[in-house]
Design an enzyme around this catalytic site. Structure first.
Site, PDB file in Angstrom:
ATOM      1  N   HIS A 226      13.096  48.802  56.703  1.00 20.63           N
ATOM      2  CA  HIS A 226      12.498  48.125  55.553  1.00 20.63           C
ATOM      3  C   HIS A 226      12.492  46.597  55.634  1.00 20.63           C
ATOM      4  O   HIS A 226      11.691  45.939  54.965  1.00 20.63           O
ATOM      5  CB  HIS A 226      13.254  48.539  54.276  1.00 20.63           C
ATOM      6  CG  HIS A 226      12.401  48.549  53.051  1.00 20.63           C
ATOM      7  ND1 HIS A 226      11.330  47.697  52.862  1.00 20.63           N
ATOM      8  CD2 HIS A 226      12.461  49.309  51.931  1.00 20.63           C
ATOM      9  CE1 HIS A 226      10.775  47.926  51.687  1.00 20.63           C
ATOM     10  NE2 HIS A 226      11.431  48.889  51.107  1.00 20.63           N
TER      11      HIS A 226
ATOM     12  N   TYR B 221      13.288  50.300  37.673  1.00 18.93           N
ATOM     13  CA  TYR B 221      12.682  49.411  38.679  1.00 18.93           C
ATOM     14  C   TYR B 221      11.361  50.004  39.147  1.00 18.93           C
ATOM     15  O   TYR B 221      11.288  51.177  39.504  1.00 18.93           O
ATOM     16  CB  TYR B 221      13.639  49.272  39.864  1.00 18.93           C
ATOM     17  CG  TYR B 221      13.152  48.413  41.010  1.00 18.93           C
ATOM     18  CD1 TYR B 221      13.658  47.137  41.209  1.00 18.93           C
ATOM     19  CD2 TYR B 221      12.211  48.880  41.927  1.00 18.93           C
ATOM     20  CE1 TYR B 221      13.243  46.343  42.275  1.00 18.93           C
ATOM     21  CE2 TYR B 221      11.782  48.103  42.991  1.00 18.93           C
ATOM     22  CZ  TYR B 221      12.300  46.839  43.166  1.00 18.93           C
ATOM     23  OH  TYR B 221      11.884  46.068  44.217  1.00 18.93           O
TER      24      TYR B 221
ATOM     25  N   THR C  23       7.406  41.565  47.306  1.00 22.71           N
ATOM     26  CA  THR C  23       7.378  42.374  46.095  1.00 22.71           C
ATOM     27  C   THR C  23       8.048  41.640  44.937  1.00 22.71           C
ATOM     28  O   THR C  23       8.791  40.688  45.125  1.00 22.71           O
ATOM     29  CB  THR C  23       8.107  43.718  46.297  1.00 22.71           C
ATOM     30  OG1 THR C  23       9.466  43.464  46.652  1.00 22.71           O
ATOM     31  CG2 THR C  23       7.418  44.552  47.360  1.00 22.71           C
TER      32      THR C  23
END
Length: 794
Positions: free
Chosen positions: A471, A609, A622
């Protein structure tokens, strides 16, 4: 001795006739071809950089300007600012050559001025975000300001055809919100989660922070916002990802699933070859910058800097922090099968190997009966365990010799491929098969995925596949774009390198006509043009102490695997078609369903979230959207209140969805809450200042972490024509020990996928139970609108 002989390119000996040299032509040719390919890529990069450096200008306009200026000057006409004459006034001569030279220099000045004017005009235009907030309702018209803005954007951008990275220098910086804006938004977001006493305490802490230390922290972030390209992204990458000492597996890495409605072949080698070839074709498009940039409204570009690290990238473990290592090129992939690692060459004479040629290489690996070397089979468990442990082991046992060479081969490969010896299954009548499919991709056995690589391609022995992605280098939207392109390209894109298909109709779908990638036996179509280089085993020398260290990581990995549960819920009762008929945003609709489901599951609301992209700004990643709002909680409570009318429930739902959409758009436009507070926290740590407010904010757990898997990023994907040609999405582990991780994809007009994870050790969470709550929530909302529509008829 044989291995030593194969390692050299030539040998020599001394005879009575002098030197006798024997060149190994195959190795030298391989070196030569690698160099040629490398120089071609360097030249291509240089040309692309020159193109992007002057975008939206073009070199052809320079030629036109030189011609016009030269003609005007030579025929005695006035040239703007009279530059040629000024240059000639300091030149040693006034000959025709000097005059043409002066005209050329003047023209370059005019042209560069125009280029910079166009570029900064484009940047100023992209700063306008009014178009995002205008109603997307069918039949509504944009405002006059948006019409004027769109006209200028099209006019400025039409001077040149953009490449993938052409817009990068024209994207604006991420704006920095004021302290007051962030404090106001934060307090509003937590109001439904706190009782009056706790909320009053938070109000006081926020006020003290805003009037006190917050001002100093904000000043430093303001300086960073002007000095750096993006005031969030580098810190986010370093402190959220690279400094994390927790295992990547389950905690950070995410996965993606195949287009499960399609199953083009059960031949593992053929499917692997097809997808590997498609991935390499995508990489070539990236290298040449021939991939179309993604444009919102066909005008506004998204930042593409994350695409640079999709391939040839790995995460290197460190003691205090990891680092991302990206290599400019790689001519091989690494394949793992039954505990053994193979290096596979994927280029020949400047071209990508054909699927049929790659299939030959994969088949050789599948037929190889050699046993794993000591410690080799479970070596990748080191990438699944604690980062500091892996860093220590890497330094001690993999920093020199044969282990370093083999580790380099893995880390420098384009990507890693895993050939599993069991099937990936999907059956609508047996949900557990899809659940297991997701688990296989999320964590595998804990030692059969290289979790440090940018992504690992996983292929079952029945031809189904998926990926596991690291990630830190990029976000799920980028991998989703790659995955969507690959699946679409395999499904109905005509193959330019398969002559047998030249007569086929364009965009033929697998289950409706002739299979365009595989023959009737399931093998890759086409004939190999040569015998490709055979895969080579990677060699290891792993002592007993290192094997013990590997076992420590296996223990950690097994504990994580034993504790994770996953449910992939396929919702086929309705999809975005019905949601749009209710005049509601599908994403807001689903988020409200999740709020209702969680409230019924836990009996309370929680901090939620949702990820929103900030790629409208340069190097954006993001921002957090907080779907649990005052408006959403009011609607949720009303849904189970028998005294609330149907009309009131619908009204509350519309208000909640509108509020959510507004928050989502705010996040996209740099008006979020959490990234700003995160940066304030980082500065406070550097200054060694404690803030009770920030400490309180960061102590709140995200018990419901959600994300929508985007699709439709590939222009050639047409779900109306080919609704089966879409991935089932992907998922990730829960963020909080007592929470859920929920990823969803709106796969079509009548299909949704929810990937729900939780930890088994938590007695209050159960992903299977939560899936039922989501199913009921979606059914209740649909019934609500059925009743509402009936009332409207009456």
């Amino acid at each position: 001795m044989a291995e030593a002989h194969a390692a050299v390119a030539f040998s020599f000996s001394i005879t009575h006739e002098g030197w006798d040299v024997n060149f190994d032509r195959e190795v030298l040719n391989l070196v030569y071809q690698s160099g040629v390919r490398s120089w071609k890529k360097r030249i291509a990069r240089l040309l692309n950089n020159l193109h992007n450096g002057i975008y939206p200008g073009h070199y052809s306009y320079l030629c036109v300007i030189i011609s016009l200026v030269s003609i005007m000057h030579l025929y005695g006409y006035d040239v703007p600012f009279n530059l040629p004459s000024k240059i000639l006034s300091i030149s040693p001569a006034k000959s025709i050559y000097w005059q043409l030279g002066a005209c050329t220099i003047s023209s370059v000045s005019y042209w560069l001025s125009a280029v910079f004017f166009l570029r900064y005009s484009l940047k100023m235009l992209f700063m306008y975000k009014g178009w995002i907030y205008e109603s997307p309702v069918k039949g509504s018209k944009p405002s006059l300001a948006t019409k004027i803005w769109a006209t200028f954007v099209k006019a400025v951008g039409s001077w040149n055809t953009p490449k993938l990275y052409s817009y990068q220098s024209s994207l604006p910086r991420l704006p920095l919100p004021s302290l007051n804006e962030t404090m106001t938004r934060y307090l509003k977001s937590v109001r439904p989660l706190l009782d009056d006493e706790t909320f009053n305490k938070m109000e006081k802490l926020a006020d003290e922070f805003e009037k006190g230390i917050g001002r100093k922290l904000q000043f430093y972030i303001w300086l960073k916002s002007w000095w750096s390209t993006n005031y969030v992204s580098d810190w986010w990458e370093e402190y959220v990802y690279l400094r994390g000492r927790y295992p990547l597996m389950i905690n950070s890495n995410f996965y993606g699933i195949d287009a499960i409605m399609l199953h083009p072949t059960t031949n593992q080698a053929a499917r692997a070859a097809s997808i590997i070839n498609s991935l390499l074709r995508f990489r070539r498009l990236l290298d040449r910058q021939e991939l179309d940039p993604i444009l919102l409204q066909d005008m506004v570009p998204l930042c593409n800097w994350q695409y640079e690290r999709i391939f040839n990238t790995t995460r290197i473990p460190g003691d205090e922090a990891d680092k991302i290592m990206h290599f400019s090129d790689s001519n091989h992939i690494t394949v793992y099968h039954k505990g053994r690692y193979f290096k596979v060459i994927i280029h020949h004479k400047g071209r990508i190997l054909l699927p049929a040629e790659i299939q030959m290489q994969i088949e050789q690996i599948l037929k190889d009966t050699s046993e794993p070397q000591p410690g080799e089979e479970k070596l990748a468990a080191l990438t699944a365990g604690l980062r500091r442990h892996w860093a220590d082991v890497r330094q001690i046992y993999f920093s020199k010799g044969v282990n370093k060479l083999s580790l380099d081969a893995i880390e420098k490969s384009a990507f890693v491929v895993v050939l599993d010896d069991f099937p990936y299954e999907f059956d609508m009548l047996d949900p557990t098969k899809l659940d297991n499919y997701g688990k296989v991709l999320l964590h595998g056995k804990g030692y059969d995925r290289w979790f440090d690589k940018s992504f690992t391609l996983c292929i079952g022995n029945n031809g189904r596949l998926g990926f596991n992605a690291e990630h830190s280098w990029g976000d799920a939207a980028v991998m989703s774009h790659l995955w969507e392109w690959v699946i679409t390209e395999e499904s109905y894109e005509p193959r330019s390198d398969a002559p047998i298909l030249a007569h086929c109709l364009e965009f033929v779908l697998l289950d409706e006509a002739e299979n365009i990638r595989f023959d009737h036996n399931g093998n890759a179509l086409g004939n190999p043009e040569f015998t490709p280089p055979p895969p080579s085993r990677l060699n290891w020398d792993i002592p007993a102490q290192c094997q013990s260290a590997i076992n420590e990581s296996i223990y950690i990995a097994n504990k994580l695997i034993e504790d994770i549960d996953l449910r992939i819920y396929v919702h086929d009762n309705y999809g975005k078609g019905f949601m749009k008929s209710c005049s509601l945003s599908p994403d807001a609709y689903i988020q409200m369903a999740l709020q209702l489901a969680y409230y019924r599951d836990a009996g309370k609301f929680c901090l939620t979230y949702e990820a929103a992209m900030t790629r409208l700004f340069r190097e954006g990643r993001t921002e957090t959207v907080r779907p649990c709002t005052i408006e959403s909680s009011a609607w949720v409570k009303a849904m189970d209140d028998k005294n609330t009318s149907v009309e009131k429930k619908v009204e509350l739902l519309r208000v909640a969805c509108t509020t959510h959409q507004r928050a989502y758009k705010d996040a996209m436009c740099g008006k979020g809450i959490d990234r700003h507070i995160f940066c304030l926290y980082v500065v406070s740590k550097y200054l060694e200042v404690d803030s009770p407010f920030i400490k309180e904010v960061l102590s709140e757990p995200w018990r419901l972490s959600t994300s929508q898997t985007p699709h439709g990023q590939t222009t050639k994907l047409d779900l109306k024509k080919y609704p089966k040609c879409i991935s089932a999405g992907g998922g990730f582990g829960p963020v909080a020990d007592d929470g859920y991780g929920v990823s969803y994809i709106i796969a079509g007009e009548d299909l949704l996928f929810f990937h729900i994870s939780n930890k088994k050790s938590c007695p209050t969470t159960d992903c299977h139970r939560f899936a039922k709550k989501i199913e009921q929530a979606l059914a209740d909302i649909r019934q609500l609108f059925f009743e509402y529509n009936e009332l409207k008829k009456d």
